[in-house]
Every structure is written in C-alpha cells, then in structure tokens.
Write a protein that holds these residues in place. Structure first.
Motif, PDB file in Angstrom:
ATOM      1  N   GLN A 189       0.833  -1.202   0.000  1.00 37.84           N
ATOM      2  CA  GLN A 189       0.000   0.000   0.000  1.00 37.84           C
ATOM      3  C   GLN A 189       0.873   1.259   0.000  1.00 37.84           C
ATOM      4  O   GLN A 189       0.445   2.329   0.430  1.00 37.84           O
ATOM      5  N   THR A 190       2.076   1.158  -0.514  1.00 34.60           N
ATOM      6  CA  THR A 190       3.060   2.224  -0.477  1.00 34.60           C
ATOM      7  C   THR A 190       2.698   3.363  -1.432  1.00 34.60           C
ATOM      8  O   THR A 190       2.296   3.109  -2.564  1.00 34.60           O
ATOM      9  N   PRO A 191       2.871   4.636  -1.017  1.00 37.15           N
ATOM     10  CA  PRO A 191       2.720   5.748  -1.960  1.00 37.15           C
ATOM     11  C   PRO A 191       3.933   5.810  -2.882  1.00 37.15           C
ATOM     12  O   PRO A 191       4.895   5.041  -2.728  1.00 37.15           O
ATOM     13  N   LEU A 192       3.921   6.706  -3.832  1.00 37.22           N
ATOM     14  CA  LEU A 192       5.021   6.777  -4.792  1.00 37.22           C
ATOM     15  C   LEU A 192       6.269   7.427  -4.205  1.00 37.22           C
ATOM     16  O   LEU A 192       7.380   6.933  -4.403  1.00 37.22           O
ATOM     17  N   LEU A 193       6.096   8.542  -3.488  1.00 37.09           N
ATOM     18  CA  LEU A 193       7.229   9.379  -3.104  1.00 37.09           C
ATOM     19  C   LEU A 193       7.418   9.461  -1.587  1.00 37.09           C
ATOM     20  O   LEU A 193       6.539   9.093  -0.817  1.00 37.09           O
ATOM     21  N   GLY A 194       8.576   9.979  -1.189  1.00 39.59           N
ATOM     22  CA  GLY A 194       8.791  10.337   0.205  1.00 39.59           C
ATOM     23  C   GLY A 194       9.416   9.242   1.044  1.00 39.59           C
ATOM     24  O   GLY A 194       9.865   8.200   0.555  1.00 39.59           O
ATOM     25  N   MET A 195       9.429   9.492   2.358  1.00 36.03           N
ATOM     26  CA  MET A 195      10.084   8.610   3.306  1.00 36.03           C
ATOM     27  C   MET A 195       9.501   7.197   3.324  1.00 36.03           C
ATOM     28  O   MET A 195      10.188   6.238   3.663  1.00 36.03           O
ATOM     29  N   PHE A 196       8.244   7.072   2.984  1.00 33.64           N
ATOM     30  CA  PHE A 196       7.601   5.760   2.968  1.00 33.64           C
ATOM     31  C   PHE A 196       7.215   5.361   1.548  1.00 33.64           C
ATOM     32  O   PHE A 196       6.361   4.512   1.350  1.00 33.64           O
ATOM     33  N   GLY A 197       7.845   5.999   0.567  1.00 33.61           N
ATOM     34  CA  GLY A 197       7.521   5.761  -0.825  1.00 33.61           C
ATOM     35  C   GLY A 197       8.273   4.601  -1.437  1.00 33.61           C
ATOM     36  O   GLY A 197       9.106   3.950  -0.810  1.00 33.61           O
ATOM     37  N   ALA A 198       7.987   4.366  -2.715  1.00 31.63           N
ATOM     38  CA  ALA A 198       8.514   3.207  -3.419  1.00 31.63           C
ATOM     39  C   ALA A 198      10.029   3.175  -3.461  1.00 31.63           C
ATOM     40  O   ALA A 198      10.654   2.146  -3.196  1.00 31.63           O
ATOM     41  N   THR A 199      10.646   4.309  -3.781  1.00 37.32           N
ATOM     42  CA  THR A 199      12.100   4.327  -3.936  1.00 37.32           C
ATOM     43  C   THR A 199      12.799   4.135  -2.603  1.00 37.32           C
ATOM     44  O   THR A 199      13.768   3.381  -2.487  1.00 37.32           O
ATOM     45  N   LYS A 200      12.313   4.806  -1.560  1.00 39.04           N
ATOM     46  CA  LYS A 200      12.928   4.706  -0.240  1.00 39.04           C
ATOM     47  C   LYS A 200      12.803   3.301   0.332  1.00 39.04           C
ATOM     48  O   LYS A 200      13.771   2.743   0.876  1.00 39.04           O
ATOM     49  N   VAL A 201      11.634   2.703   0.200  1.00 40.63           N
ATOM     50  CA  VAL A 201      11.380   1.410   0.829  1.00 40.63           C
ATOM     51  C   VAL A 201      11.996   0.263   0.035  1.00 40.63           C
ATOM     52  O   VAL A 201      12.603  -0.654   0.602  1.00 40.63           O
ATOM     53  N   PHE A 202      11.839   0.304  -1.296  1.00 37.77           N
ATOM     54  CA  PHE A 202      12.243  -0.844  -2.109  1.00 37.77           C
ATOM     55  C   PHE A 202      13.468  -0.587  -2.987  1.00 37.77           C
ATOM     56  O   PHE A 202      13.961  -1.517  -3.623  1.00 37.77           O
ATOM     57  N   GLY A 203      13.945   0.652  -3.018  1.00 33.20           N
ATOM     58  CA  GLY A 203      15.110   0.970  -3.835  1.00 33.20           C
ATOM     59  C   GLY A 203      16.346   0.149  -3.522  1.00 33.20           C
ATOM     60  O   GLY A 203      17.026  -0.334  -4.448  1.00 33.20           O
ATOM     61  N   PRO A 204      16.679  -0.055  -2.241  1.00 29.68           N
ATOM     62  CA  PRO A 204      17.893  -0.809  -1.922  1.00 29.68           C
ATOM     63  C   PRO A 204      17.914  -2.213  -2.508  1.00 29.68           C
ATOM     64  O   PRO A 204      18.950  -2.677  -2.984  1.00 29.68           O
ATOM     65  N   GLN A 205      16.790  -2.918  -2.490  1.00 29.52           N
ATOM     66  CA  GLN A 205      16.792  -4.280  -3.009  1.00 29.52           C
ATOM     67  C   GLN A 205      16.927  -4.302  -4.527  1.00 29.52           C
ATOM     68  O   GLN A 205      17.278  -5.342  -5.107  1.00 29.52           O
ATOM     69  N   LYS A 206      16.696  -3.156  -5.165  1.00 30.14           N
ATOM     70  CA  LYS A 206      16.847  -3.069  -6.618  1.00 30.14           C
ATOM     71  C   LYS A 206      18.227  -2.575  -7.031  1.00 30.14           C
ATOM     72  O   LYS A 206      18.541  -2.547  -8.220  1.00 30.14           O
ATOM     73  N   GLY A 207      19.014  -2.170  -6.035  1.00 35.24           N
ATOM     74  CA  GLY A 207      20.373  -1.746  -6.329  1.00 35.24           C
ATOM     75  C   GLY A 207      20.639  -0.272  -6.187  1.00 35.24           C
ATOM     76  O   GLY A 207      21.702   0.210  -6.584  1.00 35.24           O
ATOM     77  N   LEU A 208      19.727   0.491  -5.602  1.00 32.31           N
ATOM     78  CA  LEU A 208      19.914   1.926  -5.418  1.00 32.31           C
ATOM     79  C   LEU A 208      20.616   2.206  -4.091  1.00 32.31           C
ATOM     80  O   LEU A 208      20.230   1.678  -3.052  1.00 32.31           O
ATOM     81  N   SER A 209      21.626   3.058  -4.141  1.00 34.17           N
ATOM     82  CA  SER A 209      22.299   3.503  -2.922  1.00 34.17           C
ATOM     83  C   SER A 209      21.466   4.587  -2.248  1.00 34.17           C
ATOM     84  O   SER A 209      20.481   5.083  -2.823  1.00 34.17           O
ATOM     85  N   ASP A 210      21.860   4.986  -1.039  1.00 35.60           N
ATOM     86  CA  ASP A 210      21.143   6.057  -0.346  1.00 35.60           C
ATOM     87  C   ASP A 210      21.143   7.338  -1.183  1.00 35.60           C
ATOM     88  O   ASP A 210      20.130   8.049  -1.249  1.00 35.60           O
TER      89      ASP A 210
END
Length: 372
Positions: A189-210
C-alpha cells in the motif's frame, strides 16, 4: 484433523506450489491420518499468473515483450472471458536479472505496457495487473510509453531517461484504454514518493544507494508534476495507497483510472480460499522470509486474516523468521517456524524442499496431536 496449506513462493528457491507440496508431504509423514489440502497463493508478484491458472481460471496466451533492460522476454496473459490477467514481474521482474546485472537507473516497465496492449488486442475489457517483484523505479513511465504516451524526454529508459521532464502527453494512452476497466492487484500500500515511498522502501533491493534514492525520488517528483500537474490536488494520486507498488507502476495505472485491490484478496477469492478455510481446523501459510515486509498486502497476512474470520489458528513455516511474538500476534499468527533456526541457512538453501518438508513434519508433531 483437516489442515489447509496456503503458502506464497519461497523467493529464489521454491514456487508456491512446490512449497505447498513440501509442507503437505512432511505433515502427512508425521500425521498420515490428517487431511491436508494445498492451495498455492500469490499477492500480485511473481507467480500471480501460475497460481490463478492452476486454480482453473481462464486460458493462457503467450506473448513476447521487452524486458526491464530491453531484451525480449516471454510473458503470459491469462484470458478469462473479457477479463485478462497480466503479471508485471514477467516483464520487469527483479528475478529476470542477475544480482550484478541490476540497473535501476535504466530499467523500464515498457514490457508491462506491451502486455496490457496485447490483452486489449485479445478483446479484454477488464485487465487485472499483478504488481510486485519489479526491478524498476520508473514510476510506470515505460508502461505509459508502450501505450502511446509521449514526452519531452525518453519515457522508456528508466528514471535516468526522465531527468529534466517537463511534459507528458497521455491523450493516446487514454484513447487506447478507453472502455477498459483497469485493476491494479498490489502487494503493498506504499505511496510513490517520500520517506515511505517506493524508492525509499524498495530501492535498496533493486540496487539503489542512499544517494541514488534521493536522486530518483527527485526525478519522480518532477515526473509527477509533468503527468498530473503541480498543485497538491492534481498530485494527490501519487499519495494514493498502492501508487508505489512495483516501482511506481501503481501510479501509472491510477493515472489511467485504475482501481487498486489487494492482490492476495483477489487471488484468495479466485481460488476459493475463504470457503476452503471454513471446512478446515488449521491453516498453515509460509514464505521465504517472514519479516517486517510480511504485513498488509502480503500473502502471509492475507491468509492469516482469512483464518481469523473462520476462527482458526494460523501457523507460518518460513525459510527465516524475523518477526517477534508480539508483532506475530498482531498479524493473526499463532506460531512461526523457520528452517534456518533448525538447520542453518546453508542447509536450508541447499535443499529447500527437503528441509521445509522436515520442518512441517516437526511442526505436525506438536499441532496434529492437539486434535487427537
């Protein structure tokens, strides 16, 4: 005793059906007099089409689409009358890429749009898109491009291609999906942006650094402006639950008027899980890692809720258990057992089916005895 086994996949090792069979085999080894029913489950991510097809829903149609990095990959539509089911992970899934080949800056959801396009050509008037397990973080821009969207940047080249975006034209896309009901079957149920958004929550498992996460979120923020407009009211769709599913595929579908449904609830209805639970004494579910991410929207939580509605105890058998007893109870789980706790990670990964079966046999010694 009647036991209902309704498991998710054990990612990277066992499909949902394989995991269910392993648990059933181990349980029967200890308690041969018990009736064990297996129902494979999915939450919209990998295995979504296989689980629905195995339950007797629709007919399969093979298509070829563009993979996350542009190479052609096979995908399957599940056609049931005028309803079509599409599994986004088949076109842009993380499982399609080796660990050292992940490229979240350039990975695209274009192939998902191609699958939707093929479903429309096949006569679908309702398209259910399973979301989950993606290798992408492009906000669904690739999907929109495949359906005819144009922009002042490349929509099919991942977030890198979206840098500097100022305008996105969706008229052709809206015409293409006119008269088609779109449903996003989301696993989160994640929103797109922000601290609880897609990139922040799932970015690391896809290979994104902080550092990458902040940069991609800024690009997607501008992309939302270009797609929706800059006012808070216009941008509200990016904050909707599920907009961040599958790296933002949920956002693209919401922009096109899709409704969002829990993937596990949709699958449970299709396979008749609530009715099955009502005729059993115990429910067993499972997944590779029972952890914080197992909450709302995931198979384990969804199955536990169904068990609760029938006043049944629910157990979890997993590769690894990282949930404390208090949170476990809050999820509606009576007890959880992890293969790693009994045999170690190396043995669990080396022979997952055998170790899961052995774990089920051990658990049956405790739970089956309660009904003797």
């Amino acid at each position: 005793m009647r036991v209902l086994v309704a498991t998710d996949k054990f990612a990277g090792t066992l499909s949902a059906a394989e995991a269910g069979r392993a648990i059933a085999e181990g349980w029967r080894r200890t308690a041969p007099g018990d009736t064990v029913t297996v129902a494979a489950m999915a939450d919209g991510g990998p295995g979504f089409i296989d689980v629905l097809s195995a339950s007797g829903v629709g007919r399969l149609q093979a298509v070829t689409v563009r993979g996350p990095l542009g190479d052609p990959v096979p995908a399957t539509l599940l056609l049931d009358g005028t309803t079509a089911y599409v599994e986004s992970a088949q076109a842009c899934g993380l499982h399609l890429l080796a660990d050292d080949a992940r490229s979240p800056w350039t990975a695209s959801t274009f192939g998902v749009g191609q699958a939707i396009d093929a479903a429309i050509d096949a006569g679908a008037r309702r398209i259910v898109v399973g979301l989950g397990g993606s290798a992408t973080a492009d906000g669904g821009a690739g999907l929109l491009a495949a359906l005819g969207a144009t922009a002042d940047v490349a929509l099919d080249a991942g977030p890198r291609g979206l840098e500097g975006v100022t305008s996105v034209a969706l008229d052709a896309v809206r015409e293409r999906v006119s008269g088609v009901e779109l449903v996003a079957a989301a696993d989160v149920q994640t929103p797109l942006l922000g601290m609880f958004g897609a990139t922040k929550v799932f970015g690391p498992q896809k290979g994104l650094s902080d550092e990458d996460i902040l940069a991609v979120d800024r690009i997607l923020d501008r992309y939302v402006d270009a797609v929706c407009g800059a006012t808070p009211a216009e941008r509200r769709v990016a904050d909707e639950p599920g907009a961040g599913a599958a790296g933002g595929l949920g956002f693209a579908l919401l922009v096109l008027g899709a409704s969002v449904r829990s993937g596990i609830e949709l699958v449970a209805e299709a396979v008749g899980l609530p009715d099955a639970a009502a005729t059993h004494d115990l429910v067993v579910t499972g997944e590779g890692a029972f952890d914080y991410s197992s909450r709302a929207g995931k198979v384990v939580h969804g199955v536990a809720q169904i068990a609760q509605r029938s006043a049944l105890p629910c157990l979890v058998l997993a590769g690894r258990v990282d949930v404390g007893s208090r949170e476990m109870r809050a999820l509606g789980i009576e007890s959880a057992y992890g293969m790693v706790d009994y045999v170690g990670e190396e043995a669990a990964l080396r022979a997952p089916a055998e170790q899961l079966s052995a774990l089920a046999a051990r658990v049956a010694r405790t739970w089956s005895a309660r009904w003797e």
